[in-house]
Design a protein around this motif. Structure first.
Motif, short mmCIF file in Angstrom:
data_model
loop_
_atom_site.label_atom_id
_atom_site.label_comp_id
_atom_site.label_asym_id
_atom_site.label_seq_id
_atom_site.Cartn_x
_atom_site.Cartn_y
_atom_site.Cartn_z
N SER A 9 0.84 -1.20 0.00
CA SER A 9 0.00 0.00 0.00
C SER A 9 0.87 1.25 0.00
O SER A 9 0.51 2.26 -0.60
CB SER A 9 -0.96 0.00 1.17
OG SER A 9 -0.28 0.17 2.38
N ASN A 12 2.32 1.62 -3.58
CA ASN A 12 1.32 2.14 -4.52
C ASN A 12 1.18 3.66 -4.44
O ASN A 12 0.70 4.29 -5.38
CB ASN A 12 -0.04 1.50 -4.27
CG ASN A 12 -0.08 0.04 -4.65
OD1 ASN A 12 0.72 -0.41 -5.48
ND2 ASN A 12 -0.98 -0.70 -4.05
N LYS A 13 1.59 4.23 -3.33
CA LYS A 13 1.47 5.67 -3.14
C LYS A 13 2.74 6.43 -3.52
O LYS A 13 2.80 7.66 -3.40
CB LYS A 13 1.09 5.97 -1.70
CG LYS A 13 -0.29 5.44 -1.35
CD LYS A 13 -0.63 5.65 0.09
CE LYS A 13 -2.00 5.03 0.35
NZ LYS A 13 -2.36 5.00 1.73
N ARG A 16 2.43 9.51 -5.96
CA ARG A 16 1.78 10.65 -5.28
C ARG A 16 2.72 11.26 -4.24
O ARG A 16 2.78 12.48 -4.07
CB ARG A 16 0.48 10.18 -4.64
CG ARG A 16 -0.26 11.23 -3.89
CD ARG A 16 -1.07 12.13 -4.82
NE ARG A 16 -1.54 13.30 -4.13
CZ ARG A 16 -2.66 13.36 -3.41
NH1 ARG A 16 -3.42 12.31 -3.30
NH2 ARG A 16 -3.00 14.48 -2.82
N LEU A 58 -0.15 11.16 3.47
CA LEU A 58 -0.43 10.16 2.44
C LEU A 58 -0.36 8.72 2.94
O LEU A 58 -1.21 7.91 2.59
CB LEU A 58 0.54 10.31 1.27
CG LEU A 58 0.27 11.47 0.34
CD1 LEU A 58 1.37 11.61 -0.66
CD2 LEU A 58 -1.04 11.24 -0.37
N VAL A 59 0.65 8.39 3.71
CA VAL A 59 0.85 6.98 4.09
C VAL A 59 0.47 6.69 5.53
O VAL A 59 0.43 5.53 5.93
CB VAL A 59 2.29 6.49 3.81
CG1 VAL A 59 2.63 6.61 2.36
CG2 VAL A 59 3.31 7.22 4.66
#
Length: 76
Positions: A9, A12-13, A16, A58-59
């Motif tokens: 996960s 995948n970021k 961004r 974001l994370v």
């Protein structure tokens, strides 16, 4: 019990995350903070703080801090 982050996960970021980090660097550049003073402890601390803030946005809290291991300036 300490949970390990779901690395997929976070991976995948990455696009961004890069974009958000670039925005922080653009802001610093526009403010003139990436000139001769960019290697001062004050600017480095502020930069790490702001990169960590957008990274956590974001994370999540799995991000403890941003480590700046290499920083170069290119004069045009």
């Amino acid at each position: 019990e300490l949970k390990s982050p779901d690395t997929s996960s976070v991976a995948n970021k990455k696009p961004r995350l890069r974009d958000e980090f670039l925005q922080v660097f653009s802001y610093y550049s526009a403010e003139g903070k990436l000139g001769k003073d960019m290697l001062t402890p004050r600017v480095q601390s502020e930069l790490r703080r702001d990169l960590t803030r957008v990274g956590k946005k974001l994370v999540g809290e799995v991000l403890n801090a941003v480590l700046i291991s290499n920083l170069q300036r290119q004069d045009l």
